[in-house]
Write a protein that holds these residues in place. Structure first.
Motif, PDB file in Angstrom:
ATOM      1  N   ILE A   4      -6.194   8.314  -6.239  1.00  0.00           N
ATOM      2  CA  ILE A   4      -6.920   7.464  -7.056  1.00  0.00           C
ATOM      3  C   ILE A   4      -7.556   8.500  -8.071  1.00  0.00           C
ATOM      4  O   ILE A   4      -8.078   9.352  -7.708  1.00  0.00           O
ATOM      5  N   LEU A  13      -3.844   4.371 -10.070  1.00  0.00           N
ATOM      6  CA  LEU A  13      -3.513   4.989  -8.823  1.00  0.00           C
ATOM      7  C   LEU A  13      -2.093   5.763  -9.156  1.00  0.00           C
ATOM      8  O   LEU A  13      -1.341   5.381 -10.048  1.00  0.00           O
ATOM      9  N   TYR A  31     -12.179  -0.942  -6.280  1.00  0.00           N
ATOM     10  CA  TYR A  31     -11.076  -0.245  -5.411  1.00  0.00           C
ATOM     11  C   TYR A  31     -12.124  -0.242  -3.947  1.00  0.00           C
ATOM     12  O   TYR A  31     -13.324   0.344  -3.932  1.00  0.00           O
ATOM     13  N   SER A  34      -8.210   3.267   0.893  1.00  0.00           N
ATOM     14  CA  SER A  34      -6.880   3.405   1.307  1.00  0.00           C
ATOM     15  C   SER A  34      -6.939   3.533   2.791  1.00  0.00           C
ATOM     16  O   SER A  34      -7.993   4.069   3.565  1.00  0.00           O
ATOM     17  N   GLU A  46       1.378   3.826   3.493  1.00  0.00           N
ATOM     18  CA  GLU A  46      -0.125   4.251   3.043  1.00  0.00           C
ATOM     19  C   GLU A  46      -0.236   3.226   2.269  1.00  0.00           C
ATOM     20  O   GLU A  46       0.335   2.560   1.150  1.00  0.00           O
ATOM     21  N   HIS A  48      -3.260   0.961  -0.477  1.00  0.00           N
ATOM     22  CA  HIS A  48      -4.558   1.112  -1.337  1.00  0.00           C
ATOM     23  C   HIS A  48      -4.898  -0.141  -1.799  1.00  0.00           C
ATOM     24  O   HIS A  48      -4.035  -1.041  -2.017  1.00  0.00           O
TER      25      HIS A  48
END
Length: 194
Positions: A4, A13, A31, A34, A46, A48
């Motif tokens: 980020i 991102l 945000y 993650s 992964e 986010h």
């Protein structure tokens, strides 16, 4: 893999591979963080997460970005047959929309990537619950072994419908096409590929 970057009110991102991409998220979204894990012992994930929540911290809108790739221990490939195509700033995506109940899906597949989302948000003090509708967009690499999945979701409450109303046999099933189109428009306005 991805990270980020914040500059002023912008949240971006960025990923340097699979794919190399930069995505600017609407500043209305916060945000949350993650997480990464091995999914079903076959793929590395992964995630986010960005959310818009109400005063009780119930998630009313979310953006979920997932970078996923199969491990070397298998020769699996991703298959999203039947989905429509969409190009965003030169990146080819497959996409679709669907309604669901968060609790039902979590109970049916408690080890799934979507269950991880619910659990992660709960750890951060947010509740993703009830009937929602989502717009899923998937980018695939040439070998079909890696993907970027972008999922935009909203609570169904604001539409005045429940999941049972708009499912195939529901009394408002014919409304889904219009709801889906409007959902896609809001989804695509919530982020921008740079």
């Amino acid at each position: 893999m991805a990270f980020i970057q914040r500059t002023g009110s912008d949240t971006i991102l960025r990923s340097d591979q699979l794919p190399a991409i930069a995505i600017q998220v609407d500043p209305e979204f916060k945000y949350v963080g993650s997480t990464s894990f091995i999914l079903y012992e076959v793929a590395r994930v992964e995630q986010h997460h960005f959310v818009v929540a109400d005063a009780e911290r119930r998630v009313v809108r979310r953006l979920w970005f997932q970078f996923e790739g199969y491990l070397e221990n298998n020769n699996k490939t991703y298959n999203y047959s039947g989905m429509d195509t969409l190009t965003l700033n030169g990146f080819p995506f497959l996409h679709n929309t669907y309604p669901m109940n968060v609790e039902e899906v979590h109970a049916a597949r408690p080890d799934s990537d979507s269950a991880h989302v619910v659990d992660f948000l709960k750890e951060k003090g947010y509740r993703l619950t009830g009937d929602i509708m989502s717009h899923r967009m998937v980018w695939l690499d040439a070998d079909l072994r890696n993907e970027l999945m972008i999922i935009y979701s909203e609570t169904l409450d604001a539409t005045g419908y429940r999941l049972a109303d708009i499912t195939e046999d529901g009394p408002a099933a014919s409304e889904w096409a219009d709801l889906s189109q409007a959902l896609q428009e809001r989804s695509l306005a919530s982020f921008k590929i740079l």
